[in-house]
Scaffold this active site. Structure first.
Site, PDB file in Angstrom:
ATOM      1  N   GLY A  82       0.813  -1.219   0.000  1.00 16.80           N
ATOM      2  CA  GLY A  82       0.000   0.000   0.000  1.00 16.80           C
ATOM      3  C   GLY A  82       0.841   1.260   0.000  1.00 16.80           C
ATOM      4  N   ASP A 127      -1.541   8.652  -6.474  1.00 14.83           N
ATOM      5  CA  ASP A 127      -0.227   8.047  -6.278  1.00 14.83           C
ATOM      6  C   ASP A 127       0.802   8.609  -7.254  1.00 14.83           C
ATOM      7  OD1 ASP A 127      -1.637   6.631  -4.484  1.00 14.83           O
ATOM      8  OD2 ASP A 127      -1.675   4.755  -5.627  1.00 14.83           O
ATOM      9  N   TYR A 136     -11.299  -2.957  -5.400  1.00 17.19           N
ATOM     10  CA  TYR A 136     -11.081  -1.504  -5.532  1.00 17.19           C
ATOM     11  C   TYR A 136     -12.049  -0.953  -6.588  1.00 17.19           C
ATOM     12  CZ  TYR A 136      -8.550   2.860  -6.539  1.00 17.19           C
ATOM     13  OH  TYR A 136      -8.209   4.177  -6.740  1.00 17.19           O
TER      14      TYR A 136
END
Ligand code: GLA
Length: 814
Positions: free
Chosen positions: A125, A173, A225
């Protein structure tokens, strides 16, 4: 991180038989607040880790990508023509996807060999996939000269993940990896794309952010997800808004009929609110206040969004029980890591989490520190030294030295410049090692034995006459050219550090408590070693001598004056005809840009210590005492009046009383008041005037009230004045060598001071600034020199060494 970079470069060499053209690094991230908000057009607040992915890369023909990963088996050879989603799967889809997305955006990307290494745990993660995408993206962009803004690269890297890998992730990200700055979290508005660096310094608050890798692995590709994302979209439709970002009150989500969708939406809306609360707390320097927010965010992810996992719940709870101010899972969920805001000594929290795991028979978790670090960047590689044919020692020496002596007419000036650039690039890796070694062991003042040793060792084997200082640990090296008896040029680097406790989080950060190379002198020393090597290689054609002046004690200790007294200006047997110094800046100047000016370049600085002496007594009877406090106050004011009434506004001075100490309590008149003052001026005339008149003001104000005062200059540097002709010459060398766009004439002198001023009082020369702000960091907001967070990019080392070399060669040949 260096180890991974070297490792990748070595693996590249082993596979391809040649050195890579560069090594690029992109960090992983943790997210302080705002989870699953990015694909809902909301806000996130991630920061970059000091770990990540490196890519050693070089262009190759055949329009093919040759991709190898040190973490995964095998090699992927991917032809670029015909590459599209579905043609590559598995780990290679991440790097290949980036090349595909860049080409689809009409960027000029061709074949490349890529070797990927990582020190990020996968599936933890911490965004290892985005780090691969971003490292490959900046490598390909640099290799092919694609001038793409970082925000656009982030979007292309995300496209690779969405379309080539098949995960419908948000933009967080990739943005974090490409746009974060050291010492800051990144506030990102995922709808507008607007970013704001938010200072984040847990260490300054006596805290640390601990990452607990729970050991449970997640994979965003498993569909859960994507399912959450679809639920959020349904929830937005149910509320009649384009996306959940458009709902500001979490209570409004109760209007959604489906209870599952209502809870999903409640999490997203409330986490968006928590991002703003976190930004407010950081703005008020209340890092500890983040604790309850972290706690609430975890509860929301666990109960409403249902993406936490047993190890995360246990770790977060155990951490909080053991003193963490708050803890929560990070990232997409269903496995990965937890972050905990803990006291600086994290050991009790770690022990508690371990014990909670042991009680359940789980494999122990691992812990990582998480200093807020810089975003993706090119880092230097350490090229293997070329084979040393005449060295009998099979272990190649670590230093590259090669004679370069073309015969007359064999080399044009362009070819010569090119050769300097190439040679500087070839030793850049070694200079980086030297710079980082000096950086890790900083020393303050005039006595710098470790730094001196490193410099002497780095000069070993060169045709130099080296002498060491007796009053200070200086190094003077003379190179006598063999191309005619021309003049002498002096090149100077300072060597000392500052009493600053480093907080950059760099892998090679200072190992000496409270001491840091916060002014870049570590880079100056490495650059000058580089110039010594480049010029030694050209000794045969050098029409004169070069003095390399490695000087301790620039930061207020007047090391240059000691070296002048010890004879550095005449070290080659005659007085230097010109002198040059380079100085890096971690902010203000863009990366790689040089700057100088004719005339005053930096201020004179004086430290003036004042003591006003009266006679103490009872606070109720001042007439029986001689109170120094009002007199000292009058002196403070009179010094400001002096500035405005006695000096030409076009030749300014600055007087700051930075310290004022007197007395112990309200009803006692003290004997003394002490003031500490700094004075800056920009011409010898105003300097002389301010020195004389400030002292007079102090004495005569005290006398006017029947008291006495002393005013002593404890420390001072003259104005650093560039010689007009030498400054023009240096600017000309810069523009000719690196181009007009990398030269910014400096409009005004800087108010800092420099003891190269002593050299320039004796020898005409120029002091030149060089921007070393890491690429991708805004020079307008980056921490400046002397900050505990100042970061100077190693990439300027080769340029600095090359410029020193060009200055010396061209000045000697003039
Ligand atoms: C993953 C995704 C991000 C974001 C987070 C959850 O890391 O890649 O885009 O959605 O999960 O906040």
């Amino acid at each position: 991180m260096t180890l991974t970079a070297d490792h990748a470069a070595e693996a590249f060499r082993a596979w391809h038989g040649t050195a890579p053209e560069g090594v690029w690094h992109a960090p992983g991230r943790v997210n302080l607040m705002g989870e699953h908000t990015d694909y809902n057009s909301g806000w996130v607040l991630p920061f970059a880790l000091d770990r990540g992915v490196v890519v050693a890369a070089a262009r190759r023909g055949g329009d093919v990508l040759d991709i190898r990963s040190l973490q995964s088996e095998g090699q992927a050879v991917v032809p670029l023509p015909g590459l599209r989603p579905g043609t590559v799967t598995g780990w290679a889809a991440y790097p290949a996807g980036v090349a595909w997305a860049m080409r689809a955006a009409a960027l000029p990307v061709g074949g490349a060999s890529l070797v990927i290494d990582s020190d990020l745990p996968q599936g933890a993660g911490l965004s290892s996939s985005a780090a691969i995408e971003c490292a490959v993206a900046i490598a390909l962009a640099d290799l092919y000269g694609a001038d793409v803004p970082r925000t656009e690269l982030a979007a292309l890297a995300r496209r690779a993940e969405n379309e080539m890998v098949g995960v419908p992730s948000g933009i967080m990200d990739q943005s974090a990896s490409l746009l974060c700055e050291a010492g800051h979290a990144l506030l990102l508005d995922c709808r507008s794309g607007q970013t704001t660096p938010v200072p984040f310094d847990p260490a300054a608050a006596g805290l640390a952010l601990l990452v607990v890798d729970t050991g449970a692995r997640h994979a965003l590709t498993d569909g859960r997800y994507a399912q959450r994302r679809a639920e959020c979209e349904q929830a937005a439709r149910a509320l009649g808004v384009p996306s959940l970002r458009d709902v500001t009150d979490p209570a409004r989500t109760a209007a959604i009929g489906d209870p599952v969708l209502a809870r999903r939406a409640h999490h997203v809306v409330s986490d968006n609110c928590r991002v703003w609360s976190a930004v407010d707390l950081l703005g008020a320097c209340d890092v500890g206040g983040l604790g309850p927010l972290l706690h609430d965010s975890h509860a929301s992810l666990r109960d409403d969004f249902e993406v936490s996992w047993p190890q995360a719940d246990v770790a977060a709870e155990a951490a909080e029980r053991a003193g963490a101010l708050g803890a929560r899972m990070v990232g997409g969920g269903f496995g990965g890591s937890v972050i905990a805001l803990v006291p600086a000594d994290a050991a009790p929290v770690q022990a508690a989490v371990r014990a909670a795991y042991a009680g359940r028979g789980w494999v122990p978790p691992t812990f990582l520190g998480a200093p807020p670090s810089a975003g993706a960047r090119r880092i230097l590689l350490a090229p293997a030294p070329p084979p040393h044919t005449n060295s009998p020692d099979p272990a190649a020496p670590s230093m590259t030295f090669w004679p370069r002596a073309p015969g007359p007419g064999q080399e044009t000036s362009e070819e010569r410049d090119m050769a300097v650039t190439e040679d500087a690039t070839a030793i850049a890796g070694e200079l980086t090692h030297l710079r980082r070694a000096i950086h890790a062991e900083p020393e303050v003042g005039l006595n710098l034995p470790l730094t001196q040793q490193k410099i002497v060792a780095a000069l070993d084997g060169l045709p130099l006459e080296v002498t060491l200082g007796s009053e200070l640990s200086s190094v003077t090296a003379v190179l006598r050219g063999q191309g005619g008896g021309g003049p002498v040029v002096l090149l100077r680097a300072d060597m000392d550090a500052l009493p600053v406790a480093e907080r950059t989080g760099l892998g090679f950060a200072s190992r000496i408590d409270g001491t840091m190379h916060a002014c870049g002198h570590d880079l100056h020393s490495a650059m000058l070693v580089g110039a010594a090597r480049l010029l030694s290689a050209r000794r045969a054609e050098l029409p004169g001598s070069v003095v390399f002046m490695f000087q301790p004690g620039e930061e207020g200790h007047g090391g240059a004056r000691f070296m002048i007294e010890e004879g550095v200006l005449d070290a080659a047997g005659e007085r230097a005809a010109a002198a040059y110094a380079l100085h890096v800046a971690s902010a203000e100047l863009p990366f790689g840009v040089f700057s100088t000016r004719e005339g005053p370049m930096m201020a004179a600085a004086e430290a003036l210590d004042i003591t006003v002496t009266g006679r103490g007594g009872h606070g109720s009877q001042p007439h029986h005492a001689a109170d120094p406090i009002p007199v000292a106050c009058e002196i403070v004011t009179a010094l400001q009046v002096l500035v405005t009434r006695r000096f030409d506004i076009f030749d300014p001075v600055v007087i700051t009383v930075g310290s004022f100490h007197a007395g112990t309590t309200n009803n006692v008149i003290p004997d003394e008041a002490r003031l500490e003052v700094t004075i800056r001026s920009f011409s010898p005339q105003s300097r002389a005037l301010v020195r004389e008149s400030a002292v007079r003001v102090v004495h005569q104000i005290a006398a006017a009230h029947g008291l006495t005062a002393t005013a002593e200059f404890t420390n001072s540097y003259p104005v650093t004045i560039n010689d007009d002709a030498e400054a023009r010459f240096a600017a000309g060398v810069v523009t000719d060598f690196v181009g007009d766009d990398r030269y910014h004439p400096q409009a005004d002198p800087m108010a800092g001071a420099e003891d190269f001023s002593y050299v320039l009082e004796e020898v005409p020369g120029a002091f030149i600034m060089l921007g070393a702000c890491p690429p991708g960091v805004d020079p307008a907001t980056a921490p400046f020199n002397h900050s505990a967070l100042a970061v100077f990019d190693d990439m300027v080392l080769a340029d600095g060494a090359a410029l020193f070399t060009e200055l010396a060669m061209r000045r000697l040949s003039r």
